[in-house]
Design a protein around this motif. Structure first.
Motif: not given
Length: 240
Positions: A75-83, A105-106, A111-117
């Motif tokens: 979740l922290a990785i998923n929210n990195a861009k937003k934060n 399971a990261l 991959k998704h976070a990096i692809a999302d800039a």
């Protein structure tokens, strides 16, 4: 893909202080961002907390928080861009790093976070995992990850800390010989070898070598020099 990725060969160049040479590359890559989500999983002989502290000391302008402190690291990785955070992955042992990423399971969230800039910065092991696999790391396989498959952010292999120096009297294989072993078995897969003090930058769908030293591309039986500042974008379309 809108990846914005800095792949540093090393944390040090020569005898300089930790991350000293990398600071210019790091801050150019970060832009206005000063919050870093740091993944310390490559550390083996020092604690994750100590690793975070070392990075924070080297980059006092930044707020550095360790991923290991989160109850839900995905979740922290998923929210990195937003934060407003960049994701940073330090060096150490690549096998240990990849093992921890799989165990938590990261891989897919990264991959998704990096692809999302979400801006990404890695050095040494943190750069190794940006390639197709970690099969061209220099590290000892001290632990067996579920797979050698890495993030595949770039469609080639990376060899950080590249050197063509051979100590006098040393009869072990040179780095070139080791990389030639890989390309003999994988003749269509390029290996980009980058010397300490240099970096690969992937941004705006363009790949460039940065720093004050040349690097090399190993492909099949060929070894081709690449210059600092050279546009390597054609490698992004490489089929292997």
């Amino acid at each position: 893909m809108t990846a914005h990725v800095l792949m540093l060969s090393s944390s040090r160049q020569g005898s300089e202080p930790y991350l000293e040479h990398a600071r210019a590359h790091i801050f150019a890559h970060l832009g206005d961002i000063r919050d870093l989500l740091f993944i310390p999983y490559a550390a083996v002989t020092q604690s994750f907390d100590a690793y975070v502290e070392a990075v924070a000391s080297a980059l006092p302008e930044c707020k550095v928080v360790g991923l290991h402190t989160f109850d839900d690291p995905a979740l922290a990785i998923n929210n990195a861009k937003k934060n407003g955070q960049a994701i940073v992955v330090g060096g150490g042992n690549t096998f240990h790093l990849l093992s921890k990423l799989y165990a938590n399971a990261l891989m897919v969230p990264l991959k998704h976070a990096i692809a999302d800039a979400t801006p990404y910065i890695g050095w040494s092991a943190g750069s190794n995992i940006c390639g197709q696999s970690i099969r061209t790391t220099n590290d000892m396989p001290i632990i067996e990850p579920p797979s050698f498959d890495a993030l595949d952010i770039v469609p080639f292999q990376i060899n950080p800390h590249y050197t063509d120096y051979q100590p006098p009297g040393h009869n072990g294989e040179t780095r070139d010989q080791r990389l030639a072993e890989f390309t003999a078995l994988n003749p269509s897969t390029p290996v980009v070898a980058i010397r300490e003090g240099t970096a690969l930058v992937l941004s705006k769908r363009t790949l460039t070598l940065k720093g004050n030293k040349d690097g090399f591309i190993f492909l099949g039986n060929d070894k081709k020099a690449i210059q600092s500042g050279q546009d390597l974008t054609q490698l992004l379309n490489q089929e292997s």
